[in-house]
Design an enzyme around this catalytic site. Structure first.
Site, PDB file in Angstrom:
ATOM      1  N   ARG A  51       2.971  -4.175  -0.970  1.00  0.00           N
ATOM      2  CA  ARG A  51       2.326  -4.273   0.338  1.00  0.00           C
ATOM      3  C   ARG A  51       1.904  -2.922   0.916  1.00  0.00           C
ATOM      4  O   ARG A  51       0.795  -2.771   1.422  1.00  0.00           O
ATOM      5  CB  ARG A  51       3.273  -4.918   1.359  1.00  0.00           C
ATOM      6  CG  ARG A  51       3.291  -6.416   1.328  1.00  0.00           C
ATOM      7  CD  ARG A  51       4.648  -6.902   1.786  1.00  0.00           C
ATOM      8  NE  ARG A  51       5.627  -6.514   0.781  1.00  0.00           N
ATOM      9  CZ  ARG A  51       5.930  -7.261  -0.272  1.00  0.00           C
ATOM     10  NH1 ARG A  51       5.396  -8.445  -0.403  1.00  0.00           N
ATOM     11  NH2 ARG A  51       6.784  -6.851  -1.193  1.00  0.00           N
ATOM     12  N   THR A  52       2.802  -1.964   0.889  1.00  0.00           N
ATOM     13  CA  THR A  52       2.532  -0.734   1.629  1.00  0.00           C
ATOM     14  C   THR A  52       1.330  -0.003   1.038  1.00  0.00           C
ATOM     15  O   THR A  52       0.402   0.381   1.758  1.00  0.00           O
ATOM     16  CB  THR A  52       3.789   0.166   1.654  1.00  0.00           C
ATOM     17  OG1 THR A  52       4.860  -0.604   2.180  1.00  0.00           O
ATOM     18  CG2 THR A  52       3.573   1.389   2.519  1.00  0.00           C
ATOM     19  N   LYS A  80       5.845  16.657 -14.978  1.00  0.00           N
ATOM     20  CA  LYS A  80       5.818  17.999 -15.597  1.00  0.00           C
ATOM     21  C   LYS A  80       6.639  18.984 -14.778  1.00  0.00           C
ATOM     22  O   LYS A  80       6.692  20.169 -15.100  1.00  0.00           O
ATOM     23  CB  LYS A  80       4.377  18.502 -15.681  1.00  0.00           C
ATOM     24  CG  LYS A  80       3.437  17.606 -16.460  1.00  0.00           C
ATOM     25  CD  LYS A  80       2.043  18.232 -16.454  1.00  0.00           C
ATOM     26  CE  LYS A  80       1.008  17.287 -17.022  1.00  0.00           C
ATOM     27  NZ  LYS A  80      -0.355  17.764 -16.733  1.00  0.00           N
ATOM     28  N   ARG A 101       5.053   7.839  -0.523  1.00  0.00           N
ATOM     29  CA  ARG A 101       6.351   7.166  -0.671  1.00  0.00           C
ATOM     30  C   ARG A 101       7.140   7.917  -1.731  1.00  0.00           C
ATOM     31  O   ARG A 101       6.587   8.274  -2.780  1.00  0.00           O
ATOM     32  CB  ARG A 101       6.150   5.714  -1.098  1.00  0.00           C
ATOM     33  CG  ARG A 101       7.447   5.051  -1.524  1.00  0.00           C
ATOM     34  CD  ARG A 101       7.320   3.566  -1.673  1.00  0.00           C
ATOM     35  NE  ARG A 101       7.204   2.916  -0.367  1.00  0.00           N
ATOM     36  CZ  ARG A 101       7.309   1.605  -0.188  1.00  0.00           C
ATOM     37  NH1 ARG A 101       7.526   0.807  -1.208  1.00  0.00           N
ATOM     38  NH2 ARG A 101       7.184   1.086   1.015  1.00  0.00           N
ATOM     39  N   HIS A 129      10.843   4.477   7.444  1.00  0.00           N
ATOM     40  CA  HIS A 129       9.602   3.795   7.020  1.00  0.00           C
ATOM     41  C   HIS A 129       8.811   3.457   8.292  1.00  0.00           C
ATOM     42  O   HIS A 129       8.701   2.296   8.684  1.00  0.00           O
ATOM     43  CB  HIS A 129       9.987   2.539   6.233  1.00  0.00           C
ATOM     44  CG  HIS A 129       8.864   1.897   5.469  1.00  0.00           C
ATOM     45  ND1 HIS A 129       7.537   2.282   5.585  1.00  0.00           N
ATOM     46  CD2 HIS A 129       8.890   0.881   4.565  1.00  0.00           C
ATOM     47  CE1 HIS A 129       6.812   1.520   4.791  1.00  0.00           C
ATOM     48  NE2 HIS A 129       7.598   0.660   4.157  1.00  0.00           N
TER      49      HIS A 129
HETATM   50  C1  NCD Z   1      10.416  -2.335   2.416  1.00  0.00           C
HETATM   51  C2  NCD Z   1      10.593  -0.942   1.903  1.00  0.00           C
HETATM   52  O1  NCD Z   1       9.893  -0.508   0.982  1.00  0.00           O
HETATM   53  O2  NCD Z   1      11.459  -0.260   2.448  1.00  0.00           O
HETATM   54  N1  NCD Z   1       9.273  -2.960   1.921  1.00  0.00           N
HETATM   55  C3  NCD Z   1       8.074  -2.740   2.527  1.00  0.00           C
HETATM   56  O3  NCD Z   1       7.606  -1.640   2.640  1.00  0.00           O
HETATM   57  N2  NCD Z   1       7.465  -3.801   3.042  1.00  0.00           N
HETATM   58  C4  NCD Z   1      11.626  -3.168   2.300  1.00  0.00           C
HETATM   59  C5  NCD Z   1      12.315  -3.270   0.982  1.00  0.00           C
HETATM   60  O4  NCD Z   1      11.896  -2.709  -0.027  1.00  0.00           O
HETATM   61  O5  NCD Z   1      13.335  -3.956   0.953  1.00  0.00           O
END
Ligand code: NCD
Length: 315
Positions: A51-52, A80, A101, A129
């Site tokens: 999703r993100t 590397k 991320r 997040h």
């Molecule tokens: C979450 C995350 O990545 O922290 N997912 C997301 O971004 N929608 C929650 C999770 O991974 O449990």
């Protein structure tokens, strides 16, 4: 230059302005389809995501911009031995804004210190997040009409669940909220979240393991999965997995207007039979994700809202 690394980077007023912008975009997406023409978003993902990453990319495309990046660590020069600081210096030459991320807590913050463009923390280890938090807030506001004077239950892995830490921080900025943290003893909210988010504003909170007993008293329920990848040993995970399972029978104990949120992915903590209950709000969160991320990109790039002529964040 503004970055979005932690939810506390935004004041309560800025949170509200961003949510209002996301609402305007949602109501009239066509008005925004060319506002970021020729701008580029880089998605640097060192950890899995569905999703993100996709919603950040969709958001930039919806604004008329372009996207580039990588979806996993093993296709970048990190393999590397390149540092995050060097990578971001390089990517700053190619892109106007970055979503990162990373499995290490603090990596996006470190990157922002060397970046020449805005950096968005798209999840750093078990820490924070903030863009997911904005989605959660948008969804709660749609369902409850407000972000204050709510009793919010957080259930599941509160130790490693970064979305829980960030949403707690953001909701602590609004008046009169009460927090109920529901988890096994070993997965309680970390002390630093209490110190940084709950204590400065004297939030009222309680900790318990009993979801069923709390359900009748909640305005909002935020479920989370047990974060398998952050456990130090498999046995510990196997002992705790499956500890909460919300199904339609259990949900009968909750108020009729209590939305159930979940950042997804879910494992078994929300049963499929809950999906058809009007209280299930987790697919609304997915829907809101693109609009929130469009709003965040516009705000950090300092692009004025074409409908109001104003930017939403001070730079
Ligand atoms: C979450 C995350 O990545 O922290 N997912 C997301 O971004 N929608 C929650 C999770 O991974 O449990």
């Amino acid at each position: 230059m503004r970055h979005l690394i932690d939810p506390l980077d935004l004041t309560q007023q800025e949170i509200t302005q961003l949510l209002d912008l996301a609402d305007r975009i949602c109501a009239d997406p066509a008005a925004y389809q060319e506002v970021a023409n020729h701008k580029k978003l880089a998605t640097l993902f060192y950890e899995p995501s569905t999703r993100t990453r996709l919603s950040f990319e969709a958001a930039m495309l919806n604004l008329g911009g372009h996207v580039l990046g990588f979806p996993s660590e093993n296709v970048s020069s990190a393999t590397k031995g390149e540092s995050v600081a060097d990578t971001i210096r390089v990517v700053s030459c190619y892109a106007d804004i970055v979503a990162m991320r990373h499995p290490k807590e603090g990596a996006p913050l470190r990157a922002s210190l060397s970046a020449r463009v805005p950096v968005i923390n798209a999840g750093d280890g078990g820490h924070a997040h903030p863009s997911q938090t904005m989605i959660d807030l948008m969804t709660i506001r749609q369902r409850k009409g407000r972000l204050d004077h709510l009793t919010i239950g957080f259930c599941g892995d509160l130790k490693f669940g970064r979305t829980v830490h960030s949403l707690t921080a953001a909701l602590s900025q609004f008046e009169g909220n009460r927090f109920v943290f529901i988890s096994p003893e070993d997965l309680r909210l970390p002390q630093y979240v209490k110190n940084e988010s709950l204590e400065p504003t004297h939030q009222i909170y309680k900790e318990t393991a009993d979801l069923e007993a709390e359900l009748p008293h909640l305005d909002v329920l935020y479920m989370t999965r047990i974060q398998q990848e952050r456990f130090f040993n498999e046995e510990e995970y196997l002992r705790l997995k499956g500890c909460y399972q919300l199904d339609e029978a259990l949900l009968q104990k909750a108020p009729q207007d209590m939305p159930v949120l979940h950042p997804l992915p879910r494992i078994d903590e929300i049963k499929k039979d809950v999906d058809n209950d009007p209280r299930a709000a987790y697919f609304d969160q997915v829907h809101n994700g693109v609009y929130i991320r469009m709003a965040i990109i516009l705000a950090l790039l300092g692009i004025p809202d074409p409908l109001t002529g104003k930017t939403v964040l001070d730079h």
